[in-house]
Motif scaffolding. Structure first.
Motif, PDB file in Angstrom:
ATOM      1  N   TRP A  36       0.854  -1.197   0.000  1.00 31.68           N
ATOM      2  CA  TRP A  36       0.000   0.000   0.000  1.00 31.68           C
ATOM      3  C   TRP A  36       0.883   1.238   0.000  1.00 31.68           C
ATOM      4  O   TRP A  36       1.940   1.237   0.613  1.00 31.68           O
ATOM      5  CB  TRP A  36      -0.897   0.009   1.246  1.00 31.68           C
ATOM      6  N   TRP A  40      -4.943   2.360   5.612  1.00 33.80           N
ATOM      7  CA  TRP A  40      -6.340   2.767   5.705  1.00 33.80           C
ATOM      8  C   TRP A  40      -6.701   3.217   7.113  1.00 33.80           C
ATOM      9  O   TRP A  40      -6.051   2.837   8.085  1.00 33.80           O
ATOM     10  CB  TRP A  40      -7.263   1.634   5.259  1.00 33.80           C
ATOM     11  N   PHE A  54     -11.112  -0.957   3.359  1.00 36.42           N
ATOM     12  CA  PHE A  54      -9.811  -0.295   3.550  1.00 36.42           C
ATOM     13  C   PHE A  54      -9.891   1.193   3.187  1.00 36.42           C
ATOM     14  O   PHE A  54      -9.080   1.714   2.410  1.00 36.42           O
ATOM     15  CB  PHE A  54      -8.722  -1.042   2.745  1.00 36.42           C
ATOM     16  N   GLY A  57      -7.091   4.037   2.501  1.00 39.32           N
ATOM     17  CA  GLY A  57      -5.821   3.460   2.040  1.00 39.32           C
ATOM     18  C   GLY A  57      -5.616   3.771   0.563  1.00 39.32           C
ATOM     19  O   GLY A  57      -6.579   3.914  -0.182  1.00 39.32           O
ATOM     20  N   ASP A 234      -7.310   5.517  -4.410  1.00 41.47           N
ATOM     21  CA  ASP A 234      -8.080   5.094  -3.238  1.00 41.47           C
ATOM     22  C   ASP A 234      -8.384   3.606  -3.349  1.00 41.47           C
ATOM     23  O   ASP A 234      -8.610   3.101  -4.444  1.00 41.47           O
ATOM     24  CB  ASP A 234      -9.427   5.834  -3.194  1.00 41.47           C
ATOM     25  N   SER A 235      -8.473   2.961  -2.209  1.00 38.95           N
ATOM     26  CA  SER A 235      -8.772   1.527  -2.196  1.00 38.95           C
ATOM     27  C   SER A 235     -10.054   1.209  -2.963  1.00 38.95           C
ATOM     28  O   SER A 235     -10.162   0.178  -3.622  1.00 38.95           O
ATOM     29  CB  SER A 235      -8.880   1.078  -0.741  1.00 38.95           C
TER      30      SER A 235
END
Ligand code: ATP
Ligand code: MG
Length: 630
Positions: A36, A40, A54, A57, A234-235
């Motif tokens: 990552w 997050w 998440f 994250g 973004d996740s």
């Protein structure tokens, strides 16, 4: 003790314990196996029916598939590509990384930005995963369309996703013919002005016409810079839109995110396939379907695995093509479909027996229920009774497997025809109409009771349909639309689509049960059953049967044998009213039997959306079988 108590020696009991005590912190821990950019703040934001995993994250799929392997695996083959016509190519992790960065620069120069959609209509050539990963690198949402689709089907999908760029090829090989993909795209986009450019890979070198919109892949790539840092996304950033197989109706545009989806795949790929650095993985699915997205592109690459990618038809130039590929590349893990296995079985044992398949150590199946008879053949003839078989149940919508044996995690007895157990972190039940769990060994609807990281974000542009299709039948639970049974060991048996369930004199019979019974007859290669309304019984059952090669028996004798077989194996209640012998069944292009077409023909109804139908001839044959009877 099951006669199929064979595993790979793994026995991790902690993972299931962790998962059942708290599924959210369990997935939190799994997500940490990925790289990552920033961590997050919240593991799961669950606002039914919308799940965000998440949250806060940032991550990139292409970075996790390629960049992270550059230190130790740069020269390791990522893709061992085999063309239908015998061409072959090897692409290392470094080759893939460079190509993806070049293409990301090309796309950027054509104006593609984060959030844009890009349609990809390519055959099974390395440029397909390269294109997907280049989109992912920028944060553009890819939407891959299976290369067998017609112009009309493509037009619908491009209009729906509003892609401004299309990536295609001059042609692709299928059964020795050149499929002229560029021509199909020209036709599909002729009045779609929002499509700004078409990038064309030259695969077959057939003659194509180029307009001012069209750009040749090689020319663009030749000048492109091979460094493009992956966007920090973004996740929940949408990674792709993929349309479902259309087995039950009009295909749905399933939208998947990034961090959750990758977490699900990273975990299931390891648990199910027990992936090791030395493995050669071969999934036969076309990337145009979800199995190809998840287990040809993202799953294996996240793990830095070496995989075989095959371009053409599995039975071209003959029915031993797959066995030849396994021998040539020393494949260790083989993942295919029941429909392909039934086709291979039809040709007997001599073909596979004449190849060296000893490199295999694990086999998988996906897409439809696998008939126990087919499972046993796979186990004995292909796996030589030493390879566990995983029967993996999942959907485009679920992103990755939800029910499967997991030999990379644990050793459990296998049962031919059962998907075995849910993956860790999931509560799955079999329920009745009102949502009450039914007793063991009772048929009902499969129901998923908690969110999971690979689950779809929504249906593209249609939150209401997303809610209505999956979340309205049972409150806050995901309804997959499949019919199932849980046995007294807690093992799941998938019995077919809930829509296809037959109701005969008040009894509910799954299509899979009946079809497996027919397929277990020595002379039968494939079968499909459906019901037609009947005033007295509610429904009567009709069956379509495809015989194995070289069966010369009289059909009236066969019909009698099959009726007796059903009576003995399932019961008098399931007796078929009529058995039709046909040369092929109507299937989706992903190989699934379209029972709704059989039913519509039998009931004299219109047959609805057939954009995913593989071969219209199968429908005509069934239509004439009915007409003859009238
Ligand atoms: P549509 O939703 O458009 O009708 P589809 O359901 O065929 O098409 P997919 O998402 O490709 O589209 O397929 C998922 C379905 O395939 C599952 O719902 C299930 O019916 C079937 N399936 C997949 N794997 C298995 C399996 N291992 N055992 C039984 N059925 C399976
Ligand atoms: Mg479906």
């Amino acid at each position: 003790m099951s006669e199929f108590n064979i595993g790979l020696g793994n026995n991790d009991t902690q993972t299931r314990k962790d998962a059942s005590s708290d599924f959210v912190s369990f997935w939190d821990k799994q997500a940490k196996n990925l790289s990552w950019f920033s961590t997050w703040e919240k593991t799961l934001d669950w606002n039914p029916p919308f799940a965000k995993w998440f949250v806060g994250g940032t991550i990139n799929a292409s970075y996790n598939a390629l960049d992270i392997h550059q230190k130790n695996k740069a020269e390791k083959p990522a893709i061992l590509w085999e063309g239908e016509n015998g061409d072959s190519r090897v692409l290392t992790y470094n080759d893939m990384w460079k190509q993806v960065q070049k293409l990301a620069n090309v796309l950027k120069s054509l104006g593609v930005k984060k959030g844009d959609r890009v349609t990809i209509y390519l055959p099974m050539i390395p440029e397909l995963p390269i294109s997907m990963l280049a989109c992912a690198r920028i944060g553009a949402t890819h939407t891959v369309i299976f290369s067998g689709f017609s112009a009309a089907a493509i037009k619908d999908r491009i209009e729906d996703s509003k892609s401004k760029i299309v990536i295609t090829a001059d042609g692709g090989y299928r059964r020795g013919n050149v499929i002229k993909l560029k021509e199909v795209i020209d036709d599909a986009i002729s009045d779609l002005d929002f499509v700004q450019n078409v990038i064309v890979v030259e695969r077959t070198k057939n003659k194509i016409s180029l307009s001012s919109k069209d750009k040749l892949w090689n020319q663009l790539m030749g000048n492109a810079f091979d460094v493009f840092p992956a966007e920090k996304l973004d996740s929940t950033h949408p990674l792709y839109i993929l349309y479902t197989s259309g087995t039950t109706g009009k295909p749905k545009g399933v939208l998947h995110g990034t961090g959750g989806y990758l977490t699900h795949l990273h975990s299931t790929f390891k648990w199910a396939f027990d992936i090791k650095d030395s493995d050669v993985f071969f999934c036969t699915a076309d990337i145009g379907w979800v199995t190809g997205h998840s287990y040809v592109v993202y799953g294996p690459l996240l793990h830095g695995a070496t995989e075989v990618m095959y371009e053409g038809a599995p039975d071209f130039p003959n029915a031993s093509r797959m066995w030849g590929i396994i021998e040539k590349y020393k494949v260790t893990i083989f993942y295919t479909t029941p429909t392909a296995l039934r086709m291979f079985m039809k040709f007997g044992n001599d073909l596979p027996n004449s190849f060296d398949l000893s490199s295999l150590r694990l086999l998988g199946s996906v897409g439809e229920p696998i008939n126990p008879e087919v499972w046993r053949w796979y186990f004995k003839i292909i796996g030589k009774e030493k390879c566990p078989i995983i029967d993996t149940w999942w959907q485009t919508e679920t992103g990755g497997m939800l029910i499967s044996a997991l030999p990379g995690l644990e050793t459990i007895p296998l049962k031919p025809g059962s998907g075995t157990l849910p993956i860790p972190g999931l509560k799955i039940s079999v329920v009745d109409e009102s949502g009450n769990e039914v007793p063991a060994n009772t048929k009902g609807y499969l129901l998923i009771k908690n969110p999971w990281p690979g689950m779809l974000l929504t249906l593209w542009g249609d939150d209401k349909k997303y809610h209505d299709v999956y979340w309205s039948k049972y409150k806050n639970c995901y309804y997959p639309g499949d019919y199932a049974l849980k046995d007294s060991d807690g093992y799941f048996w998938l019995l077919g689509r809930a829509d296809d369930v037959l109701k005969v004199s008040g009894h509910r019979i799954g299509t899979a049960e009946l079809e497996s019974c027919l397929v277990s007859h020595n002379d039968v290669a494939e079968s499909a059953v459906c019901g037609i309304p009947d005033e007295i019984k509610g429904e009567i059952i009709i069956a379509f049967v495809v015989l194995k090669q070289n069966v010369t028996k009289d059909v009236s004798l066969l019909e009698k044998e099959l009726s007796i077989k059903i009576r003995n194996d399932i019961g008098a209640i399931a007796t078929t009213q009529q058995i039709y012998f046909v040369s092929k069944l109507p299937k989706t292009r992903s190989g699934k039997i379209m029972r709704r077409l059989l039913k519509a023909i039998a009931n004299n109804e219109t047959i609805g959306d057939v954009s995913t139908l593989e071969d219209g001839a199968a429908v005509s044959e069934i239509q004439s079988a009915f007409d003859e009877l009238k």
